[in-house]
Enzyme design. Structure first.
Site, PDB file in Angstrom:
ATOM      1  N   ASP A  86       0.836  -1.199   0.000  1.00 11.74           N
ATOM      2  CA  ASP A  86       0.000   0.000   0.000  1.00 11.74           C
ATOM      3  C   ASP A  86       0.872   1.251   0.000  1.00 11.74           C
ATOM      4  OD1 ASP A  86      -2.527   1.032   0.016  1.00 11.74           O
ATOM      5  OD2 ASP A  86      -3.010   0.441   2.074  1.00 11.74           O
ATOM      6  N   GLU A 183     -14.285  -0.455  -1.358  1.00 15.04           N
ATOM      7  CA  GLU A 183     -14.440  -0.550   0.106  1.00 15.04           C
ATOM      8  C   GLU A 183     -15.702   0.154   0.584  1.00 15.04           C
ATOM      9  OE1 GLU A 183     -11.007   0.513   2.495  1.00 15.04           O
ATOM     10  OE2 GLU A 183     -12.173   0.331   4.349  1.00 15.04           O
TER      11      GLU A 183
HETATM   12  O1  KIV Z   1      -4.878  -0.733   4.306  1.00 14.75           O
HETATM   13  C1  KIV Z   1      -5.679  -1.653   4.121  1.00 14.75           C
HETATM   14  O2  KIV Z   1      -5.711  -2.657   4.827  1.00 14.75           O
HETATM   15  C2  KIV Z   1      -6.604  -1.513   3.012  1.00 14.75           C
HETATM   16  C3  KIV Z   1      -7.728  -2.507   2.943  1.00 14.75           C
HETATM   17  C4  KIV Z   1      -8.806  -2.060   3.844  1.00 14.75           C
HETATM   18  C5  KIV Z   1      -8.217  -2.717   1.585  1.00 14.75           C
HETATM   19  O3  KIV Z   1      -6.494  -0.625   2.232  1.00 14.75           O
END
Ligand code: KIV
Length: 265
Positions: A86, A183
Site C-alpha cells: 500500500d 471498500e
Molecule cells: O490498508 C488496508 O488494509 C486496506 C484494505 C482495507 C483494503 O487498504
C-alpha cells in the site's frame, strides 16, 4: 499459459476462469507465511498496519519507512503469493517522480505491485504504471481522505455518489490499473461498477457481486480490540488466546513453576 506465481497475472487469470480471488492483509513474516501455505491468492501490506499494529487512530501517520519495514517481513513469508504494498499518505500524490521512486522501492523489496487510494492523482498513477509497476486502485471508503470526508462512511447510500464512484472506477481502468478494491460500498452500486468496467474488482464491505474479497487480518483473527466494522467476519479470537497464554506464562513465572525440568538444559 503458466505465469510466475508471484505475478498479478494469476489474479487476472482467475477472473477469466470465473474463480473468486481471496485476499488478506498481512504485516509480518509469520502471518504472510501461513497465508502463503494455505494458498491465499494475494496479500496486501495495507497501511491499515498503522491502526492494527502501530496503535494510530487513522492511517494518515503511516510513512514510507514504516511500509517498507513491514513489507520486508511479508515478502519473506510469502514465497509464492503476490504481495501488493500500500502506498501511504503523501507517497504518490506530490509528483510523478516521487510516485515512481516510492512505488519502485516496494518492487525492489520483492512486492508484485502497489495499491493506492482514490482516482485523483492520475498523472502520478500513470507514471508508476509506465515504469512497469502493476497498480491496484482503491475507491469507495478511502481512509487516507478521513479528514476530508469527516469520518468513515459507506458509499452509495445517496444516489448522487453513484455517478462519481462509477466515474472514478472508469478513470482508474482507463489509466491502466489492473484491478480495483471497492471498500464499504452498497451492493447495488458495486454491481453497477462491475458492469461498467472489465478489470477485476475486489470487495471489502462491498457485498458479493465482486471478483474476490479482501479483509483486514486483525479483524479476521479477532485482534482489533473491540473495533469491528459490520462487514468484517471474525473467524478466531486471538485477543483472548493471547491474553490467556500470556497470563498463564506470567502466573507460572511468578509462582516459580516455569521453567520446569522439561524446559531446562
Ligand atoms: O490498508 C488496508 O488494509 C486496506 C484494505 C482495507 C483494503 O487498504
Amino acid at each position: 499459459m503458466e505465469y510466475s506465481p508471484t505475478t498479478i497475472r494469476n489474479l487476472l487469470k482467475k477472473k477469466e476462469d470465473n474463480e473468486l480471488v481471496v485476499g488478506i492483509t498481512a504485516y509480518n513474516y509469520s502471518i504472510a507465511r501461513i497465508a502463503d501455505e494455505i494458498g491465499i491468492d494475494w496479500i496486501l501490506v495495507g497501511d491499515s498496519v498503522g491502526m492494527c499494529e502501530m496503535g494510530y487512530p487513522t492511517t494518515i501517520p503511516v510513512t514510507m519507512e514504516d511500509m517498507l519495514t513491514f513489507t520486508k517481513g511479508v515478502v519473506r513469508g510469502a514465497t509464492k503469493t503476490p504481495v501488493i504494498a500500500d502506498m501511504p499518505f503523501l507517497s504518490f500524490q506530490t509528483s510523478p517522480e516521487e510516485a515512481i521512486k516510492n512505488a519502485g522501492k516496494f518492487m525492489q523489496l520483492g512486492a508484485s505491485g502497489v495499491k493506492l487510494e482514490g482516482a485523483k492523482n492520475i498523472r502520478n498513477i500513470e507514471a508508476i504504471i509506465h515504469a512497469g509497476i502493476p497498480v491496484m486502485g482503491h475507491i469507495g471508503l478511502n481512509p487516507q481522505y478521513y479528514f476530508q470526508t469527516g469520518g468513515y462512511r459507506v458509499t452509495g447510500k445517496k444516489k448522487k455518489e453513484w455517478e462519481e464512484t462509477i466515474q472514478s472506477a472508469k478513470i482508474l481502468e482507463n489509466c491502466g490499473v489492473f484491478s480495483i478494491i471497492l471498500e464499504s460500498i452498497v451492493p447495488e452500486l458495486t454491481r453497477e461498477i462491475r458492469r461498467e468496467i472489465s478489470i477485476p474488482v475486489y470487495g471489502i464491505g462491498a457485498g458479493k457481486d465482486v471478483d474476490g474479497q479482501i479483509l483486514v487480518v486483525n479483524d479476521v483473527l479477532g485482534l482489533s480490540f473491540g473495533f469491528k466494522p459490520k462487514f468484517a467476519k471474525q473467524y478466531a479470537n486471538l485477543e483472548k488466546i493471547i491474553h490467556n497464554a500470556l497470563s498463564q506464562y506470567k502466573k507460572e513465572v511468578e509462582e516459580g513453576k516455569f521453567p520446569d525440568s522439561e524446559h531446562t538444559y
